[in-house]
Every structure is written in structure tokens, then in C-alpha cells.
Scaffold this motif. Structure first.
Motif, short mmCIF file in Angstrom:
data_model
loop_
_atom_site.label_atom_id
_atom_site.label_comp_id
_atom_site.label_asym_id
_atom_site.label_seq_id
_atom_site.Cartn_x
_atom_site.Cartn_y
_atom_site.Cartn_z
N THR A 108 35.89 31.08 42.75
CA THR A 108 35.72 32.50 43.03
C THR A 108 37.09 33.16 43.15
OG1 THR A 108 33.80 31.89 44.36
CG2 THR A 108 34.60 34.15 44.58
N GLY B 197 29.77 37.88 52.59
CA GLY B 197 28.98 36.77 53.12
C GLY B 197 28.64 35.70 52.11
N ALA B 198 28.95 35.91 50.83
CA ALA B 198 28.66 34.89 49.82
C ALA B 198 29.64 33.73 49.99
CB ALA B 198 28.78 35.48 48.42
N ALA B 199 29.14 32.53 49.84
CA ALA B 199 29.99 31.34 49.96
C ALA B 199 30.94 31.26 48.78
CB ALA B 199 29.12 30.09 50.02
N PRO B 200 32.22 31.00 49.03
CA PRO B 200 33.17 30.86 47.92
C PRO B 200 32.90 29.57 47.14
CG PRO B 200 34.25 30.37 50.00
CD PRO B 200 32.86 30.83 50.32
N VAL B 201 33.30 29.59 45.89
CA VAL B 201 33.15 28.43 45.00
C VAL B 201 34.55 27.94 44.66
CG1 VAL B 201 32.38 27.67 42.72
CG2 VAL B 201 31.02 29.33 44.02
N TYR C 181 30.21 38.74 41.01
CA TYR C 181 31.03 37.60 41.39
C TYR C 181 32.06 37.38 40.28
CZ TYR C 181 27.18 36.32 44.58
OH TYR C 181 26.22 36.31 45.56
#
Length: 147
Positions: free
Chosen positions: A66, A74-78, A96
Motif C-alpha cells: 500500500t 482504518g484499512a489494513a496496510p498491505v 487503494y
């Protein structure tokens, strides 16, 4: 007894239908592709919440991660490992931005638009990018804005 079996059957049917509706998309990380050298193919993917994208490392020198601040709140990083495929299920609507860390300077970026509520789009567009990444993002923003 019969009503609890009916409720259970209905719950199982609903769960099966929900999982059947989710789709999986494939994005390849390529040394050379339709968009030039060091690209994600396709560079833009429009999906629904609950869908999955499998980022396929076609070479051991690629990864997917990411781009900082280019995901919904709030989205989880990749952060995938070099040379490894990474599968991501997207639950939160928004855009994203992704990069291949070793080739980001060469503009190796991708954009995933999830759902129709893209409220983080303007923030993502306003982030500072290197020249090549900015150039490659330009047509992707337009695709995200097209509904």
C-alpha cells in the motif's frame, strides 16, 4: 425443531450466496507489459466490497504494498514479500493505491477502486508522488471517477 432446522438451512444458504457473489481478480506484476516496463497488469481494478485481488509476482524482484495514506481510513496496510504472491480481500469502500517498492521510482503503481463510495479519492489524488508514478496514476484517477 423444524423451525431451527429451517433457520439453519436459511443461514447456510445466505452464507453460500454471499461467498458465491464475491469475486477474485488477478493483477500481475510484470517486468514488461501493455503499459510499458515495470507495470501492474491491469493497473486499475474496479471491485465490490468482499472481493479479492491476487497480486501475482511474475518475477522474484516484485512486491506489492500500500502507498502510505492511499487507502480508506482504518484499512489494513498491505506489504507483500519480494517474489511472493499476495492475496487481499477488500471490505472497506474507497480507493487503494499500490506500488512495487523496488520499482516505484519507475512508476510501478496500481489502483483498486472498491465499491461506489470513493470518499478518499480526492485525498489520494492530492498525495505527492514521484514523476513516473504521478504520470501513471493520471489515467487511473479518471477510471476511478467514471461510475
Amino acid at each position: 425443531m423444524t423451525s431451527s432446522r429451517t433457520l439453519f438451512a436459511a443461514a447456510m444458504l445466505a452464507a453460500t450466496c454471499a461467498s458465491a457473489q464475491a469475486a477474485e481478480f488477478t493483477v500481475k506484476m510484470l517486468n514488461n507489459g501493455p503499459g510499458g516496463m515495470m507495470v501492474f497488469d491491469p493497473p486499475f481494478t474496479k471491485i465490490a466490497p468482499g472481493d479479492t485481488v491476487k497480486f501475482v509476482a511474475t518475477d522474484k524482484g516484485h512486491n506489492v504494498e500500500t502507498i502510505k495514506n492511499m487507502a480508506p481510513e482504518g484499512a489494513a496496510p498491505v506489504k507483500g514479500a519480494l517474489g511472493k504472491d499476495e492475496t487481499v480481500t477488500f471490505e472497506k469502500e474507497g480507493v487503494y493505491g499500490f506500488k512495487c517498492a523496488p520499482h516505484y521510482i519507475m512508476g510501478m503503481v496500481a489502483l483498486v477502486a472498491v465499491g461506489s463510495n470513493l470518499e478518499n479519492l480526492e485525498k489520494a489524488k492530492g498525495l505527492d508522488q514521484n514523476k513516473m508514478a504521478k504520470q501513471r496514476f493520471e489515467p487511473l484517477w479518471a477510471k476511478a471517477e467514471a461510475k
